[in-house]
Design a protein around this motif. Sequence first.
Motif, mmCIF file in Angstrom:
data_model
loop_
_atom_site.group_PDB
_atom_site.id
_atom_site.type_symbol
_atom_site.label_atom_id
_atom_site.label_comp_id
_atom_site.label_asym_id
_atom_site.label_seq_id
_atom_site.Cartn_x
_atom_site.Cartn_y
_atom_site.Cartn_z
ATOM 1 N N VAL A 1 14.604 -36.343 -28.311
ATOM 2 C CA VAL A 1 13.622 -36.508 -27.240
ATOM 3 C C VAL A 1 13.280 -35.148 -26.624
ATOM 4 O O VAL A 1 12.108 -34.846 -26.366
ATOM 5 N N GLU A 2 14.294 -34.320 -26.411
ATOM 6 C CA GLU A 2 14.060 -32.966 -25.900
ATOM 7 C C GLU A 2 13.089 -32.201 -26.799
ATOM 8 O O GLU A 2 12.148 -31.565 -26.327
ATOM 9 N N LEU A 3 13.334 -32.254 -28.101
ATOM 10 C CA LEU A 3 12.495 -31.520 -29.050
ATOM 11 C C LEU A 3 11.072 -32.065 -29.056
ATOM 12 O O LEU A 3 10.100 -31.300 -29.140
ATOM 13 N N ILE A 4 10.935 -33.369 -28.981
ATOM 14 C CA ILE A 4 9.608 -33.981 -28.942
ATOM 15 C C ILE A 4 8.856 -33.548 -27.682
ATOM 16 O O ILE A 4 7.646 -33.324 -27.696
ATOM 17 N N GLU A 5 9.608 -33.420 -26.587
ATOM 18 C CA GLU A 5 9.012 -32.996 -25.322
ATOM 19 C C GLU A 5 8.716 -31.499 -25.279
ATOM 20 O O GLU A 5 8.145 -30.993 -24.321
ATOM 21 N N GLY A 6 9.125 -30.783 -26.338
ATOM 22 C CA GLY A 6 8.795 -29.367 -26.425
ATOM 23 C C GLY A 6 9.862 -28.416 -25.959
ATOM 24 O O GLY A 6 9.576 -27.230 -25.706
ATOM 25 N N ALA A 7 11.108 -28.888 -25.823
ATOM 26 C CA ALA A 7 12.190 -28.003 -25.384
ATOM 27 C C ALA A 7 12.373 -26.857 -26.373
ATOM 28 O O ALA A 7 12.367 -27.064 -27.584
ATOM 29 N N GLY A 8 12.537 -25.655 -25.855
ATOM 30 C CA GLY A 8 12.678 -24.490 -26.727
ATOM 31 C C GLY A 8 14.062 -23.891 -26.721
ATOM 32 O O GLY A 8 14.234 -22.717 -27.036
ATOM 33 N N ASP A 9 15.045 -24.678 -26.318
ATOM 34 C CA ASP A 9 16.419 -24.169 -26.267
ATOM 35 C C ASP A 9 16.913 -23.826 -27.670
ATOM 36 O O ASP A 9 16.362 -24.311 -28.663
ATOM 37 N N PRO A 10 17.992 -23.065 -27.799
ATOM 38 C CA PRO A 10 18.606 -22.845 -29.120
ATOM 39 C C PRO A 10 19.049 -24.169 -29.725
ATOM 40 O O PRO A 10 19.232 -25.160 -28.992
ATOM 41 N N PRO A 11 19.246 -24.217 -31.042
ATOM 42 C CA PRO A 11 19.650 -25.476 -31.674
ATOM 43 C C PRO A 11 20.940 -26.027 -31.077
ATOM 44 O O PRO A 11 21.858 -25.268 -30.753
ATOM 45 N N MET A 12 20.991 -27.336 -30.912
ATOM 46 C CA MET A 12 22.235 -27.983 -30.500
ATOM 47 C C MET A 12 23.061 -28.224 -31.755
ATOM 48 O O MET A 12 22.633 -28.940 -32.659
ATOM 49 N N GLN A 13 24.227 -27.610 -31.829
ATOM 50 C CA GLN A 13 25.082 -27.726 -33.011
ATOM 51 C C GLN A 13 26.484 -28.086 -32.536
ATOM 52 O O GLN A 13 27.241 -27.225 -32.109
ATOM 53 N N LEU A 14 26.805 -29.376 -32.620
ATOM 54 C CA LEU A 14 28.069 -29.888 -32.108
ATOM 55 C C LEU A 14 28.926 -30.457 -33.233
ATOM 56 O O LEU A 14 28.428 -31.209 -34.075
ATOM 57 N N ILE A 15 30.194 -30.076 -33.237
ATOM 58 C CA ILE A 15 31.182 -30.697 -34.127
ATOM 59 C C ILE A 15 32.277 -31.248 -33.219
ATOM 60 O O ILE A 15 33.028 -30.493 -32.601
ATOM 61 N N VAL A 16 32.319 -32.567 -33.110
ATOM 62 C CA VAL A 16 33.168 -33.235 -32.123
ATOM 63 C C VAL A 16 34.471 -33.701 -32.767
ATOM 64 O O VAL A 16 34.479 -34.230 -33.884
ATOM 65 N N LYS A 17 35.559 -33.521 -32.059
ATOM 66 C CA LYS A 17 36.867 -33.934 -32.573
ATOM 67 C C LYS A 17 37.048 -35.441 -32.395
ATOM 68 O O LYS A 17 36.767 -35.981 -31.324
ATOM 69 N N PRO A 18 37.555 -36.141 -33.423
ATOM 70 C CA PRO A 18 37.849 -37.572 -33.311
ATOM 71 C C PRO A 18 39.148 -37.797 -32.548
ATOM 72 O O PRO A 18 39.855 -36.844 -32.209
ATOM 73 N N GLN A 19 39.455 -39.066 -32.289
ATOM 74 C CA GLN A 19 40.642 -39.416 -31.514
ATOM 75 C C GLN A 19 41.507 -40.416 -32.277
ATOM 76 O O GLN A 19 41.002 -41.226 -33.055
ATOM 77 N N LEU A 20 42.804 -40.352 -32.023
ATOM 78 C CA LEU A 20 43.735 -41.321 -32.592
ATOM 79 C C LEU A 20 43.752 -42.572 -31.714
ATOM 80 O O LEU A 20 43.927 -42.479 -30.499
ATOM 81 N N ILE A 21 43.572 -43.735 -32.328
ATOM 82 C CA ILE A 21 43.651 -45.018 -31.628
ATOM 83 C C ILE A 21 44.960 -45.688 -32.030
ATOM 84 O O ILE A 21 45.142 -46.074 -33.190
ATOM 85 N N GLU A 22 45.874 -45.780 -31.088
ATOM 86 C CA GLU A 22 47.199 -46.333 -31.359
ATOM 87 C C GLU A 22 47.166 -47.865 -31.292
ATOM 88 O O GLU A 22 46.803 -48.431 -30.271
ATOM 89 N N ARG A 23 47.560 -48.503 -32.407
ATOM 90 C CA ARG A 23 47.725 -49.957 -32.406
ATOM 91 C C ARG A 23 49.088 -50.276 -33.017
ATOM 92 O O ARG A 23 50.050 -49.568 -32.736
ATOM 93 N N GLU A 24 49.183 -51.317 -33.832
ATOM 94 C CA GLU A 24 50.498 -51.786 -34.250
ATOM 95 C C GLU A 24 50.880 -51.481 -35.694
ATOM 96 O O GLU A 24 51.998 -51.772 -36.105
ATOM 97 N N SER A 25 49.983 -50.894 -36.481
ATOM 98 C CA SER A 25 50.313 -50.648 -37.888
ATOM 99 C C SER A 25 51.098 -49.362 -38.099
ATOM 100 O O SER A 25 51.501 -49.051 -39.218
ATOM 101 N N CYS A 26 51.309 -48.599 -37.013
ATOM 102 C CA CYS A 26 52.143 -47.391 -37.085
ATOM 103 C C CYS A 26 52.991 -47.339 -35.826
ATOM 104 O O CYS A 26 52.439 -47.410 -34.720
ATOM 105 N N PRO A 27 54.316 -47.232 -35.947
ATOM 106 C CA PRO A 27 55.191 -47.311 -34.766
ATOM 107 C C PRO A 27 55.074 -46.088 -33.859
ATOM 108 O O PRO A 27 54.702 -45.021 -34.299
#
Length: 344
Positions: free
Chosen positions: A318-344
């Motif tokens: 939406v920013e780009l469509i609106e004409g935003a001229g900022d530098p490229p957004m380049q994100l590499i996001v870290k995932p998370q561990l979801i603790e349930r019952e298949s691993c103690p």
Amino acid sequence: MEKEHKPVTIKDIARIAGVSHSTVSRSLNNSSLISQATKQRIQKIAKELNFVFDSSARSLSTGRTGSVAVIFPELFDYFGNSLYMGMLIQGVRHGFDRFSIDSIATFAKNEYTGESNIRRLISRRKIDGLLIVHPEIDPGDWEYIEKSGIPFVVLHFKPRSYDYSHMNYLFTDHVYGGELATRRLIESGCRKILCLSEDSVEPQFQERTDGYKRALAEAGIPFDARLVKKGMVSFEFGYRTILEMQDRLHEIDGIFAEADLVAIGCIEALKGLSVSIPGDIPVIGYDDTELGAVFHPPLTTIHQPREEHAGLACARLVELIEGAGDPPMQLIVKPQLIERESCP
């Protein structure tokens, strides 16, 4: 004569609020990257200026269509891949809905004619932008996209055959995800960890395996290539692998499946062999699909931040469509561990 009012844009809200275009877009999309106070202030300004609900007038005055295309991979047709992709695309739909923008979902090529859907949509001026959720866009189509000047954002898949270093993109750090899962198994006492990956050239699965290797190395555990098996992202692959190894299950003491559906197949086969999960063999999956949460035992897994990714990608487009001229957004996001019952 009554004075004509220009449509409100993200630039207008950014100027009034004294913030960047990115901050406005992320605030309107309720991103967790922005403080609650800033989001509330910007959302209040947008509401007062009727930004959200004036999309039709904005479209008429600017010549925009009010629509964007979301380019899916053809593998979306396969059940194993569609579990995660379906949740990601749902997030994309919600993301564009926040901005009152319609999304056209399509594959890169017409499956009957072989025609490029991307070129057709751009040349007929049916869209204002592209969200690319596809690993293998034809290089000719990439060149066409860039020459056309149409705004675009790349989400989830790293382009395999085209330089993306200058593009706007959002990816997951899958090396970290593989390392996180393997490290958790090691903390549970596992030393002989079976790793089940996809047999493909898709970089994200190789990255998950690289993370697996890194965690082993950090723990001083020698890597054993025999413990890495490759196949389809499917219940059958996990189930069949365990049955084929049933006389050698003593050789493993933990399982890292690089997709939840594969992990569930493993667990079902292990239960049929009277192997306790997690008592005998802990299992960790990847993707955090809804199926893993309701399975028995509930699956410990790696959560990709799909909601955050989808929202940020939509907001950036939406920013780009609106004409935003900022530098490229380049994100590499870290995932998370979801603790349930298949691993103690």
